[in-house]
Write a protein that holds these residues in place. Structure first.
Motif, mmCIF file in Angstrom:
data_model
loop_
_atom_site.group_PDB
_atom_site.id
_atom_site.type_symbol
_atom_site.label_atom_id
_atom_site.label_comp_id
_atom_site.label_asym_id
_atom_site.label_seq_id
_atom_site.Cartn_x
_atom_site.Cartn_y
_atom_site.Cartn_z
ATOM 1 N N VAL A 153 65.250 -3.275 0.842
ATOM 2 C CA VAL A 153 66.128 -2.411 1.151
ATOM 3 C C VAL A 153 66.157 -1.763 2.582
ATOM 4 C CG1 VAL A 153 67.073 0.135 0.479
ATOM 5 C CG2 VAL A 153 66.453 -1.520 -1.183
ATOM 6 N N VAL A 154 67.335 -1.720 3.161
ATOM 7 C CA VAL A 154 67.421 -1.106 4.751
ATOM 8 C C VAL A 154 67.904 0.251 4.287
ATOM 9 C CG1 VAL A 154 68.834 -0.991 6.905
ATOM 10 C CG2 VAL A 154 68.055 -3.341 5.861
ATOM 11 N N LEU A 155 67.127 1.165 4.884
ATOM 12 C CA LEU A 155 67.424 2.618 4.808
ATOM 13 C C LEU A 155 67.867 3.024 6.395
ATOM 14 C CD1 LEU A 155 64.266 3.953 2.784
ATOM 15 C CD2 LEU A 155 66.669 3.831 2.147
ATOM 16 N N LEU A 156 69.070 3.206 6.231
ATOM 17 C CA LEU A 156 69.644 3.691 7.750
ATOM 18 C C LEU A 156 70.291 4.973 7.910
ATOM 19 C CD1 LEU A 156 71.623 1.268 10.271
ATOM 20 C CD2 LEU A 156 72.760 3.424 9.671
ATOM 21 N N ALA A 157 69.798 5.868 9.168
ATOM 22 C CA ALA A 157 70.459 6.863 9.210
ATOM 23 C C ALA A 157 71.114 6.946 10.464
ATOM 24 C CB ALA A 157 69.346 7.980 9.253
ATOM 25 N N ILE A 158 72.377 7.587 10.491
ATOM 26 C CA ILE A 158 72.993 7.661 11.806
ATOM 27 C C ILE A 158 74.039 8.776 11.748
ATOM 28 C CG2 ILE A 158 74.967 5.991 10.636
ATOM 29 C CD1 ILE A 158 75.298 4.823 13.609
ATOM 30 N N GLU A 159 74.429 9.417 12.820
ATOM 31 C CA GLU A 159 75.571 10.367 12.900
ATOM 32 C C GLU A 159 76.861 9.878 12.371
ATOM 33 O OE1 GLU A 159 72.526 11.135 16.380
ATOM 34 O OE2 GLU A 159 73.598 9.245 15.357
ATOM 35 N N ASN A 160 77.686 10.889 11.959
ATOM 36 C CA ASN A 160 78.857 10.608 11.421
ATOM 37 C C ASN A 160 79.671 10.939 12.300
ATOM 38 O OD1 ASN A 160 81.361 10.627 10.015
ATOM 39 N ND2 ASN A 160 80.844 12.461 8.742
ATOM 40 N N ARG A 161 80.482 9.634 12.685
ATOM 41 C CA ARG A 161 81.751 9.774 13.636
ATOM 42 C C ARG A 161 82.454 10.726 13.651
ATOM 43 N NH1 ARG A 161 85.940 4.991 14.418
ATOM 44 N NH2 ARG A 161 87.507 6.271 15.726
ATOM 45 N N PHE A 162 82.849 11.193 12.227
ATOM 46 C CA PHE A 162 83.796 12.253 11.912
ATOM 47 C C PHE A 162 83.187 13.433 11.536
ATOM 48 C CE2 PHE A 162 86.746 8.105 11.202
ATOM 49 C CZ PHE A 162 87.336 8.586 12.603
ATOM 50 N N GLY A 163 81.999 13.825 12.018
ATOM 51 C CA GLY A 163 81.322 14.907 11.661
ATOM 52 C C GLY A 163 82.165 16.183 12.078
#
Length: 232
Positions: A169-179
Motif C-alpha cells: 500500500v502507498v500512503l500518500l498525504a498532500i494538501e488539497n488544491r481546492f482547500g
C-alpha cells in the motif's frame, strides 16, 4: 521552498542555518526528548518537525503487524519515529544529506531504522515493502524530474508502485488544491501566492497540488487498481 546544489543535484532545503540548528537539537534531545525542547521554542519549522502532533497524520491507520515500511522524502524525521513504532523495519530515504543526518541524530537507538540519502527516482533496491509512506513529496515531482504536465507525477508514482510487495500500500498525504482557505485568499502553501492553485498552476515546473479527482486519475494512470481517500 529553497533549493541547494548537493553532489551535482538540487535538493530541497529549509536553509543551511535552520538545518544546522535542527541537527544540534536532535543531537541534544534525541527521539521523544525533543518534546521537552519544543515546549520552550515556538519557531514554526522546529515545532512542525519535532512535535509529536505531526504523528496524528497516520497514527490512526491500522498498519499490519511486522510491516516493512519505506518512507520516501523523510525530511527531518517528523514521521519517522511513528513509523518505527509501528513497523518491523523502516527505510527512510531522504535526498538532502544534511536532513538525513538529522534523522540519524534524532533516532540513534532505533534498531529497526535505516536512513539512506538518495534520490528516490534513481535509487535501486531489491527490497519490496508492505507500505510506502509519502508525506508532502508528490507535489515537487515536476521540480526534480523532467517531463510536461503530470508526467513527472505519474512517473514518480509508478516508481513507488514497483517498490511495493504484491499486496503493498502507498500512503500518500498532500494538501488539497481546492482547500477552503485558498478560496478565501490564503497563499498557496508552496508558492506563497493566492489563487495560483485554484487557477490551475499556470506556470510549469513548479510545486503543485491536486484535487481529489486529479489524484484519483494520477493513481489510476500509474497502475494502482484500488484507491481510497481519507479526510480530516
Amino acid at each position: 521552498m529553497e533549493l541547494k546544489e548537493q553532489n551535482g543535484q538540487f535538493v530541497y532545503t529549509d536553509g543551511v542555518a535552520i538545518e544546522e540548528q535542527m541537527l544540534a537539537i536532535a543531537q541534544e534531545y534525541p527521539d521523544k526528548q525533543a518534546a521537552d525542547y519544543i515546549a520552550h521554542d515556538s519557531h514554526y519549522t522546529i515545532n512542525n518537525t519535532f512535535s509529536p502532533v505531526r504523528h496524528n497524520l497516520l497514527n490512526w491507520y491500522p498498519f499490519k503487524p511486522n510491516a516493512d515500511i519505506l518512507e520516501v522524502g523523510a525530511g527531518m524525521g517528523s514521521m519517522t519515529g511513528l513509523l518505527c513504532d509501528v513497523g518491523s523495519s523502516v527505510t527512510a530515504v531522504e535526498h538532502n544529506a544534511a536532513r538525513a543526518d538529522i534523522i540519524r541524530a534524532r533516532f540513534p537507538k532505533r534498531k529497526n531504522l535505516t536512513v539512506i540519502s538518495a534520490d528516490i527516482t534513481t535509487w535501486q533496491t531489491q527490497n519490496r515493502y508492505d507500505y510506502v509512506v509519502v508525506v508532502g513529496v508528490l507535489e515537487y515531482a515536476a521540480i526534480f524530474s523532467g517531463g510536461v504536465g503530470n508526467e513527472p507525477h505519474i512517473t514518480f508514482l509508478e516508481k513507488l508502485r514497483r517498490l511495493l510487495k504484491p499486496d503493498g500500500v502507498v500512503l500518500l498525504a498532500i494538501e488539497n488544491r481546492f482547500g477552503l482557505k485558498y478560496w478565501v485568499g490564503a497563499a498557496e502553501d508552496h508558492l506563497q501566492k493566492p489563487f495560483v492553485g485554484i487557477k490551475g498552476y499556470e506556470q510549469s515546473g513548479t510545486a503543485k497540488t491536486f484535487s481529489r479527482a486529479e489524484l484519483d486519475e494520477l493513481f489510476q494512470l500509474s497502475g494502482f487498481a484500488a484507491r481510497r481517500f481519507y479526510y480530516v
